[in-house]
Design an enzyme around this catalytic site. Structure first.
Site, PDB file in Angstrom:
ATOM      1  N   LYS A 115      25.527  20.436 -51.742  1.00  0.00           N
ATOM      2  CA  LYS A 115      26.593  21.304 -51.227  1.00  0.00           C
ATOM      3  C   LYS A 115      27.877  21.146 -52.013  1.00  0.00           C
ATOM      4  CE  LYS A 115      25.452  20.617 -46.322  1.00  0.00           C
ATOM      5  NZ  LYS A 115      25.343  19.164 -46.110  1.00  0.00           N
TER       6      LYS A 115
ATOM      7  N   LYS B 132      19.575  16.772 -57.734  1.00  0.00           N
ATOM      8  CA  LYS B 132      19.449  17.480 -56.455  1.00  0.00           C
ATOM      9  C   LYS B 132      20.458  18.635 -56.364  1.00  0.00           C
ATOM     10  CE  LYS B 132      21.336  16.113 -52.482  1.00  0.00           C
ATOM     11  NZ  LYS B 132      21.699  15.425 -51.237  1.00  0.00           N
TER      12      LYS B 132
ATOM     13  N   LYS C  74      27.292   7.546 -53.532  1.00  0.00           N
ATOM     14  CA  LYS C  74      28.590   8.101 -53.118  1.00  0.00           C
ATOM     15  C   LYS C  74      29.732   7.150 -53.470  1.00  0.00           C
ATOM     16  CE  LYS C  74      27.420  11.870 -50.643  1.00  0.00           C
ATOM     17  NZ  LYS C  74      26.853  12.532 -49.536  1.00  0.00           N
TER      18      LYS C  74
END
Ligand code: TYM
Length: 339
Positions: free
Chosen positions: A205, A202, A120
């Site tokens: 969202k 992956k 992140k």
């Protein structure tokens, strides 16, 4: 006569999802499905992890909307608010309180090693905030507050769960047994669902390309369009194998929503071309979520009802959580407030 010690205590389960984006079929296969299964047997606490959302940039109105959405989906997928404790993380201040305490029992090096933190930070170098760094200690607090035995999660949360175990063990050894050391519960297949457009990444969202992600809120046409465009390979055989990541991912999805094993799915699609296979996977997803979407639409129109669930959930969760806080504060030497 039965006394308390020989009445078997139900296992405690905790899990949470953060409303940074809409729920995906990855969330469903990795966590939500197990959460529903476990709710039939265990004492479950399930939260909307809104405080975790603050670690990334958010539009306040979206965060607010998704908090209601997640609560509606919890119920629509089959969680019974009478049996499971469904609540919003920020409604139980004990989460923030224990998180601070656990920060002081977690080493800088441990937090720095977390792959999610590294990923992140790389993705959003302009917002490497302290909350992002301390994310796993808030997650540890979530779990440890309820003395959870089991934590249903996908594979991407395994490292965080392991850190929660390390912190619990450290605290127990330094003082005396205080926290239950939790175990992760991962689905047998589908612990990691991949993007339909990049089957090595992956399904997330907040992926840059929403066409690779199937959201629970997607209408049937959108779901079908996404599956029809799913990346496969240059072969023609529908088989689960490491060198066929796209097909394997689709087989995993089909297996969950079609209710068959991977082996059975492979058999069903013997000699079937990829285009037909992808259509069938899409249809299985659409049919599976049809009743769930209907219930969700009814629930989301009734904010008052959702708020009553949030309120009851937070009250019940608080009672458990503050017992743990009191125990922790006493052991570490904080003087209880004079009442
Ligand atoms: P979150 O909100 O990113 O994801 C929610 C759950 O869905 C799983 N998951 C997946 N599983 C399979 N394939 C995928 N592509 C996929 N994407 C997501 C995640 O593993 C997770 O179980 N930090 C957590 C939320 C959280 C939490 C907790 C979880 C906060 N406190 C305490 C467990 C216990 C998170 O961001 O999950």
């Amino acid at each position: 006569m039965a006394n308390e010690s020989n009445i078997e205590k139900k296992k405690v389960v905790f899990s949470a999802l953060k409303p940074t984006g809409d729920l995906t079929i990855g969330n469903y296969i990795g966590a939500l499905k197990n959460m529903v299964e476990m709710s039939k047997e265990y004492d479950c606490y399930y939260a909307v992890a809104d405080l975790h959302s603050l670690t990334v940039d958010n539009v306040p109105a979206d965060l607010r909307k998704r908090t209601y959405d997640f609560m509606a989906f919890f119920i629509a997928i089959g969680l019974d608010p009478e049996k499971s404790t469904l609540f919003v993380q920020s409604h139980v201040p004990a989460h923030s309180e224990l998180a601070w305490t656990l920060n002081c029992y977690t080493q800088y090096g441990e937090a720095k090693r977390m792959t999610q933190f590294k990923d992140k930070s790389q993705k959003a170098p302009e917002n490497v905030n302290v909350g992002l760094f301390a994310y796993p200690t808030l997650m540890a607090a979530d779990i440890l507050l309820y003395q959870a035995d089991l934590v249903p999660i996908g594979k991407d949360q395994k490292q965080h769960l392991e850190l929660a175990r390390t912190i619990a063990e450290r605290f127990n050894n330094k003082y005396s047994p205080t926290f239950v050391v939790p175990d992760g519960m991962f689905p047998k297949t589908g612990a990691k669902i991949y993007s339909l457009l990049d089957p090595t990444a992956k399904m997330g969202k907040t992926d840059d390309n929403a066409n690779g992600t199937v959201f629970l809120l997607d209408d049937p046409d959108t779901v079908m369009r996404k599956f029809k465009r799913a990346v496969t390979d240059s072969d023609t055989v529908v088989k689960f194998s490491a060198d066929k990541p796209g097909i394997s991912n689709l087989l995993t999805i089909y297996s969950t929503f079609g209710g068959v094993s991977i082996a059975e799915a492979e058999k069903q699609f013997e000699g079937v071309d990829y285009a037909t296979f992808k259509t069938r996977v899409g249809e299985a997803v659409v049919e599976y979520f049809r009743p769930i979407r209907k219930t969700y639409s009814e629930l989301i129109a009734d904010k008052g009802y959702l708020e009553s669930i949030m309120k009851a959930g937070a009250e019940k969760a608080s009672r458990t959580a503050y017992k743990t806080i009191a125990k922790v504060y006493r052991k570490i030497g904080l003087v209880p407030p004079v009442r």
